[in-house]
Design an enzyme around this catalytic site. Sequence first.
Site, mmCIF file in Angstrom:
data_model
loop_
_atom_site.group_PDB
_atom_site.id
_atom_site.type_symbol
_atom_site.label_atom_id
_atom_site.label_comp_id
_atom_site.label_asym_id
_atom_site.label_seq_id
_atom_site.Cartn_x
_atom_site.Cartn_y
_atom_site.Cartn_z
ATOM 1 N N HIS A 17 0.829 -1.217 0.000
ATOM 2 C CA HIS A 17 0.000 0.000 0.000
ATOM 3 C C HIS A 17 0.856 1.257 0.000
ATOM 4 C CE1 HIS A 17 0.552 0.897 4.285
ATOM 5 N NE2 HIS A 17 0.300 -0.370 4.557
ATOM 6 N N HIS A 20 4.007 1.745 2.176
ATOM 7 C CA HIS A 20 5.249 1.127 1.680
ATOM 8 C C HIS A 20 5.860 1.981 0.580
ATOM 9 C CE1 HIS A 20 2.801 -2.553 2.928
ATOM 10 N NE2 HIS A 20 3.692 -2.355 3.870
ATOM 11 N N CYS A 125 1.723 -10.057 19.986
ATOM 12 C CA CYS A 125 0.896 -9.540 18.883
ATOM 13 C C CYS A 125 1.485 -10.073 17.575
ATOM 14 C CB CYS A 125 0.872 -8.008 18.857
ATOM 15 S SG CYS A 125 0.062 -7.368 17.364
ATOM 16 N N CYS A 128 2.536 -7.409 15.020
ATOM 17 C CA CYS A 128 3.842 -6.783 15.296
ATOM 18 C C CYS A 128 4.949 -7.819 15.232
ATOM 19 C CB CYS A 128 3.915 -6.205 16.703
ATOM 20 S SG CYS A 128 2.819 -4.856 17.059
ATOM 21 N N CYS A 143 -3.243 -4.015 21.291
ATOM 22 C CA CYS A 143 -1.953 -3.502 20.816
ATOM 23 C C CYS A 143 -2.170 -2.097 20.257
ATOM 24 C CB CYS A 143 -1.421 -4.449 19.733
ATOM 25 S SG CYS A 143 -0.313 -3.651 18.570
ATOM 26 N N HIS A 146 -1.934 -1.923 16.344
ATOM 27 C CA HIS A 146 -2.842 -2.648 15.456
ATOM 28 C C HIS A 146 -4.280 -2.737 15.960
ATOM 29 C CE1 HIS A 146 1.172 -4.102 14.129
ATOM 30 N NE2 HIS A 146 0.627 -3.904 12.960
ATOM 31 N N LYS A 293 -3.754 6.030 11.322
ATOM 32 C CA LYS A 293 -2.637 5.470 10.571
ATOM 33 C C LYS A 293 -3.197 4.586 9.465
ATOM 34 C CE LYS A 293 1.287 2.368 10.663
ATOM 35 N NZ LYS A 293 1.833 1.152 11.244
ATOM 36 N N LYS A 296 -2.708 -1.972 6.751
ATOM 37 C CA LYS A 296 -3.427 -3.106 6.210
ATOM 38 C C LYS A 296 -4.418 -3.646 7.243
ATOM 39 C CE LYS A 296 0.709 -4.658 5.409
ATOM 40 N NZ LYS A 296 1.991 -5.207 4.930
HETATM 41 O O1 ME8 Z 1 7.447 -3.776 9.705
HETATM 42 N N1 ME8 Z 1 2.824 5.656 6.923
HETATM 43 O O2 ME8 Z 1 6.998 -4.531 7.571
HETATM 44 P P1 ME8 Z 1 5.674 -3.726 7.204
HETATM 45 C C1 ME8 Z 1 4.129 5.666 6.646
HETATM 46 N N2 ME8 Z 1 8.699 -6.494 7.863
HETATM 47 N N3 ME8 Z 1 4.858 4.553 6.431
HETATM 48 C C2 ME8 Z 1 4.230 3.375 6.491
HETATM 49 C C3 ME8 Z 1 2.849 3.283 6.767
HETATM 50 C C4 ME8 Z 1 2.132 4.496 6.985
HETATM 51 N N4 ME8 Z 1 0.832 4.535 7.225
HETATM 52 N N5 ME8 Z 1 2.501 1.977 6.762
HETATM 53 C C5 ME8 Z 1 3.629 1.277 6.481
HETATM 54 C C6 ME8 Z 1 7.666 -4.522 8.768
HETATM 55 N N6 ME8 Z 1 4.676 2.117 6.307
HETATM 56 C C7 ME8 Z 1 8.843 -5.452 8.811
HETATM 57 C C8 ME8 Z 1 10.127 -4.649 8.591
HETATM 58 S S1 ME8 Z 1 12.777 -4.435 8.350
HETATM 59 C C9 ME8 Z 1 14.114 -5.349 8.762
HETATM 60 C C10 ME8 Z 1 11.381 -5.443 8.690
HETATM 61 C C11 ME8 Z 1 6.058 1.728 5.950
HETATM 62 O O3 ME8 Z 1 5.177 -4.318 5.933
HETATM 63 C C12 ME8 Z 1 7.057 2.230 6.967
HETATM 64 O O4 ME8 Z 1 8.346 2.221 6.389
HETATM 65 O O5 ME8 Z 1 4.748 -3.666 8.346
HETATM 66 C C13 ME8 Z 1 6.994 1.172 8.020
HETATM 67 O O6 ME8 Z 1 8.107 1.207 8.898
HETATM 68 C C14 ME8 Z 1 6.967 -0.055 7.146
HETATM 69 O O7 ME8 Z 1 6.157 0.325 6.014
HETATM 70 C C15 ME8 Z 1 6.387 -1.276 7.827
HETATM 71 O O8 ME8 Z 1 6.224 -2.272 6.845
#
Ligand code: ME8
Length: 508
Positions: A17, A20, A125, A128, A143, A146, A293, A296
């Site tokens: 989304h 990302h 969670c 998380c 949490c 989430h 926020k 997903k």
């Molecule tokens: O946490 N606003 O993956 P994830 C801004 N796999 N940035 C956002 C956002 C939002 N509303 N939603 C997501 C993970 N992001 C782990 C990471 S790294 C070694 C492992 C972005 O799919 C932002 O960069 O939940 C956030 O930190 C990341 O997506 C979380 O992606």
Amino acid sequence: MRYYVTTPIYYVNAEPHLGHAYTTVAADILARYHRQKGDEVFFLTGTDEHGTKIAQAAEARGCTPREHVDQMAPKFQELTRTLDASNDFFIRTTDPQHEAFVQAFVEKLRAAGDIEKRTYGGLYCTQCEAFWYERDLAPDGTCPDHGIKPVYLEEENYYFLLSRYQDRLSAFFRANPEWVRPKSRYNEALSFVEQGLEDISISRSSITWGVPVPWDPEQVIYVWVDALVNYLSALTYARPGEDLSGLWPGFHFMAKDILKFHAVIWPALLMSAGYAPPAGEFIHGYLLMSGEKMSKTRGNVLDPFAVIATYGLDPLRFYLFREVTFGQDGVISMEGFEQRYTNELANELGNLLSRSVSMIAKYRGGRIPQAGPEGEVMTDVAAEGEAMVRAAGAHLDAVEITAAIESVWAYVRRLNRLVEEEAPWKLAKDEAQAGRLDAVLRALAAGLRLVALTLYPVIPGTAVEILRRLGQPHGDVDLRLDEALWDRLEVATVEVAPPLFPRIERGA
Ligand code: ME8
């Protein structure tokens, strides 16, 4: 200079989304900027494919985790391409080379004496992929990230003795007051360290979808350890036959949700395994939709593919970093997007280019005039243009993307004022003003060229198109910032073409 920059690797439990897309574009902006400075850049992004969250998502879809990740990862790769991200590699944590590297990495932790087997129970969670203390949950026991209730989980696991790293982490933070930015996030991470660190479980016995613990294959390595290590493992196999390990330490981008993992656990793991801590981290805020926020789990996500298909890529890249001050939370909306599209991209930038090019076509047969003696009257505009390039660069060096765009935009407005003040259509009527008209037209082309070079990291396609229409060279070397000088404008033939940002057709 070397610049190794990363995004988080995204979970493939659901569709990619806009959140990302946001981090990927931020890292891309910095990667492109550093290439323009002539730095040796390596830009890494990818997907996080192991763990409970992924296994559950696969089960819900009635497929195996393997099938699930093989279907989902390409969607994230497609997002990377659709965003025109200039990443040098895309890592998947199911790559066998990564898995082998993770096993070798945890062996290093064990060799350092930092691993112990223990039983632990706590509230977990799955979204998380982390345990929560009761005191940190929302009042209704959910949490805070989430909005769902964590479940009690008890297992005998391998522990990483994080508590041993408290003093070294504190010392590292104190010695590097800028290593996490913005400052508020640095303070948050430091206070977390100084509150007292507890040892963390780094394996799971209840699940099988993960990298086996090398000395006890009944357990798999905790997904967060597996994931963080991607920043190192990628360097060993991204370019076959080449070892890029010398690029470490890297610079990490992410949102604040995963600060603790990156700013506390990750440097401790690195210290234990004998690596340098990261070069730096920039923690941006959340994109919010209707005050919440975007996530997903909450289901209030904007589909970047749909926005790009309708309006094009650069308007989205521009809007996200123009609208939301990079580093802070910010509300985005389709109305806000359309406003900036029309007022700033179409009217201010797009029109400036169209007007400039069509006046050069009309009054000078399409040829940018030579610099003449009357060019003197443009010295202010020239000096301001070069000052703008330096100011935007200083902002990008400090990862202030929004401020960098603002510096350029003030100059776009300056050039629009120049058109109004000089009224070339009046100068054109008076033969005695021919020299002045040459100077104005040349200044518009030179100014727009500087605008294009400075906006290149943010809206690369548009920047290259502006240069192309101005008849200016636009290959990689031509985009270098040491070329961003007023007098480097070439006398060339311009091209009259349709608007850069066409009017948005309602209901189309
Ligand atoms: O946490 N606003 O993956 P994830 C801004 N796999 N940035 C956002 C956002 C939002 N509303 N939603 C997501 C993970 N992001 C782990 C990471 S790294 C070694 C492992 C972005 O799919 C932002 O960069 O939940 C956030 O930190 C990341 O997506 C979380 O992606």
